[in-house]
Design a protein around this motif. Structure first.
Motif, mmCIF file in Angstrom:
data_model
loop_
_atom_site.group_PDB
_atom_site.id
_atom_site.type_symbol
_atom_site.label_atom_id
_atom_site.label_comp_id
_atom_site.label_asym_id
_atom_site.label_seq_id
_atom_site.Cartn_x
_atom_site.Cartn_y
_atom_site.Cartn_z
ATOM 1 N N PRO A 178 -7.459 -37.919 -25.760
ATOM 2 C CA PRO A 178 -8.853 -38.245 -25.434
ATOM 3 C C PRO A 178 -9.107 -39.724 -25.699
ATOM 4 O O PRO A 178 -8.382 -40.347 -26.479
ATOM 5 C CB PRO A 178 -9.643 -37.386 -26.421
ATOM 6 N N LEU A 194 -10.746 -42.873 -27.434
ATOM 7 C CA LEU A 194 -11.293 -43.135 -28.766
ATOM 8 C C LEU A 194 -12.798 -43.377 -28.612
ATOM 9 O O LEU A 194 -13.225 -44.147 -27.742
ATOM 10 C CB LEU A 194 -10.614 -44.354 -29.395
ATOM 11 N N SER A 196 -7.516 -35.184 -34.157
ATOM 12 C CA SER A 196 -8.129 -36.366 -33.548
ATOM 13 C C SER A 196 -9.503 -36.632 -34.154
ATOM 14 O O SER A 196 -9.868 -37.782 -34.426
ATOM 15 C CB SER A 196 -8.226 -36.177 -32.028
ATOM 16 N N GLU A 244 -9.000 -38.308 -37.489
ATOM 17 C CA GLU A 244 -8.495 -39.675 -37.367
ATOM 18 C C GLU A 244 -9.583 -40.620 -36.849
ATOM 19 O O GLU A 244 -9.733 -41.737 -37.365
ATOM 20 C CB GLU A 244 -7.274 -39.683 -36.438
ATOM 21 N N PHE A 286 -6.308 -45.450 -23.507
ATOM 22 C CA PHE A 286 -5.869 -46.310 -24.613
ATOM 23 C C PHE A 286 -5.566 -45.450 -25.835
ATOM 24 O O PHE A 286 -6.437 -44.714 -26.307
ATOM 25 C CB PHE A 286 -6.988 -47.308 -24.942
ATOM 26 N N VAL A 287 -4.341 -45.526 -26.321
ATOM 27 C CA VAL A 287 -3.945 -44.742 -27.495
ATOM 28 C C VAL A 287 -3.587 -45.698 -28.629
ATOM 29 O O VAL A 287 -2.829 -46.656 -28.440
ATOM 30 C CB VAL A 287 -2.741 -43.814 -27.179
ATOM 31 N N LEU A 288 -4.145 -45.431 -29.774
ATOM 32 C CA LEU A 288 -3.911 -46.248 -30.965
ATOM 33 C C LEU A 288 -3.904 -45.305 -32.159
ATOM 34 O O LEU A 288 -4.714 -44.371 -32.205
ATOM 35 C CB LEU A 288 -5.063 -47.253 -31.109
ATOM 36 N N ALA A 344 -5.341 -44.304 -34.798
ATOM 37 C CA ALA A 344 -6.665 -44.655 -35.315
ATOM 38 C C ALA A 344 -6.684 -44.673 -36.842
ATOM 39 O O ALA A 344 -7.438 -45.425 -37.453
ATOM 40 C CB ALA A 344 -7.702 -43.658 -34.781
ATOM 41 N N ILE A 382 1.264 -41.787 -34.629
ATOM 42 C CA ILE A 382 0.344 -40.654 -34.851
ATOM 43 C C ILE A 382 1.151 -39.419 -35.230
ATOM 44 O O ILE A 382 0.807 -38.682 -36.161
ATOM 45 C CB ILE A 382 -0.490 -40.386 -33.571
ATOM 46 N N ARG A 395 0.908 -37.218 -38.680
ATOM 47 C CA ARG A 395 0.558 -35.789 -38.646
ATOM 48 C C ARG A 395 1.662 -34.946 -39.267
ATOM 49 O O ARG A 395 1.375 -33.979 -39.984
ATOM 50 C CB ARG A 395 0.262 -35.361 -37.205
HETATM 51 N N1 GUN Z 1 -5.318 -42.101 -32.173
HETATM 52 C C1 GUN Z 1 -5.314 -41.067 -33.024
HETATM 53 N N2 GUN Z 1 -5.752 -39.981 -32.431
HETATM 54 C C2 GUN Z 1 -6.051 -40.356 -31.165
HETATM 55 C C3 GUN Z 1 -6.578 -39.656 -30.077
HETATM 56 O O1 GUN Z 1 -6.843 -38.462 -30.140
HETATM 57 N N3 GUN Z 1 -6.788 -40.367 -28.933
HETATM 58 C C4 GUN Z 1 -6.497 -41.682 -28.826
HETATM 59 N N4 GUN Z 1 -6.746 -42.305 -27.669
HETATM 60 N N5 GUN Z 1 -5.972 -42.363 -29.833
HETATM 61 C C5 GUN Z 1 -5.779 -41.676 -30.987
#
Ligand code: GUN
Length: 173
Positions: free
Chosen positions: A68, A70, A84, A87, A119-121, A123, A157, A161
């Protein structure tokens, strides 16, 4: 949980426990289960990473598309996975002001339009200021480099986890 416990899990239990270490990709846990027994946590993590690395680019992009945004609509609707949600909340993304949220939404949309995936980071290793900064920076990166960066974040990530599940120090995973 120790590695003997992991190795003793049947298919259903393993997928229940590890199915979201890669966001919304239980298929990866399903494939990794077949490769047991695992010698230790590091070995388990390597199997998850090897699955990602062996995919064609379309599959790697598919993994990214399972994430998803952020601070996106799923966070507002409350439909994020528990991981998620935790985080994004830890990074302060659940308490953004309207201006900040709209700016992130605009950057997320630009990123998705440019690369074709969200965009994935990791978090949890970030905070709200760094998320915006990184998004703006990575938006300008070449596509091939960005795919590698994004998959590196998926692996971070995953490590975090797994460490949660196994109560291990993430630095050792
Ligand atoms: N970083 C940690 N969890 C997520 C997530 O669910 N989506 C995104 N885009 N980055 C994340």
């Amino acid at each position: 949980m120790d590695i003997e416990k992991v190795n003793s899990m049947d298919f259903g239990e393993f997928v229940d426990v590890f199915g979201n270490v890669i966001e919304r990709c239980p298929l990866i846990a399903a494939a990794v289960w077949s490769q047991r027994l695992f010698s230790d946590l590091e070995d388990l993590k390597k199997h998850f990473f090897a699955f990602i690395d062996a995919l064609p680019q379309s599959g790697q992009e598919g993994i990214l598309r399972c994430h998803p945004d952020l601070a996106g609509s799923e966070l507002r609707r409350g439909t994020l996975t528990a991981e998620s949600q935790r985080e994004q909340s830890g990074a302060g993304l659940t308490t953004l002001g309207t201006d900040e949220r709209l700016r992130l939404a605009e950057l997320n949309a630009q990123y998705r339009a440019r690369f074709g995936f969200p965009f994935v980071l990791a978090a949890r290793l970030s905070d709200r200021a760094a998320v915006s900064r990184e998004l703006a920076r990575r938006l300008l990166c070449p596509s091939a480099q960005e795919l590698r960066t994004a998959l590196g974040q998926v692996k971070k990530i995953c490590s975090l986890r797994l460490a949660d599940l196994l109560h291990a120090d993430p630095a050792k995973l």
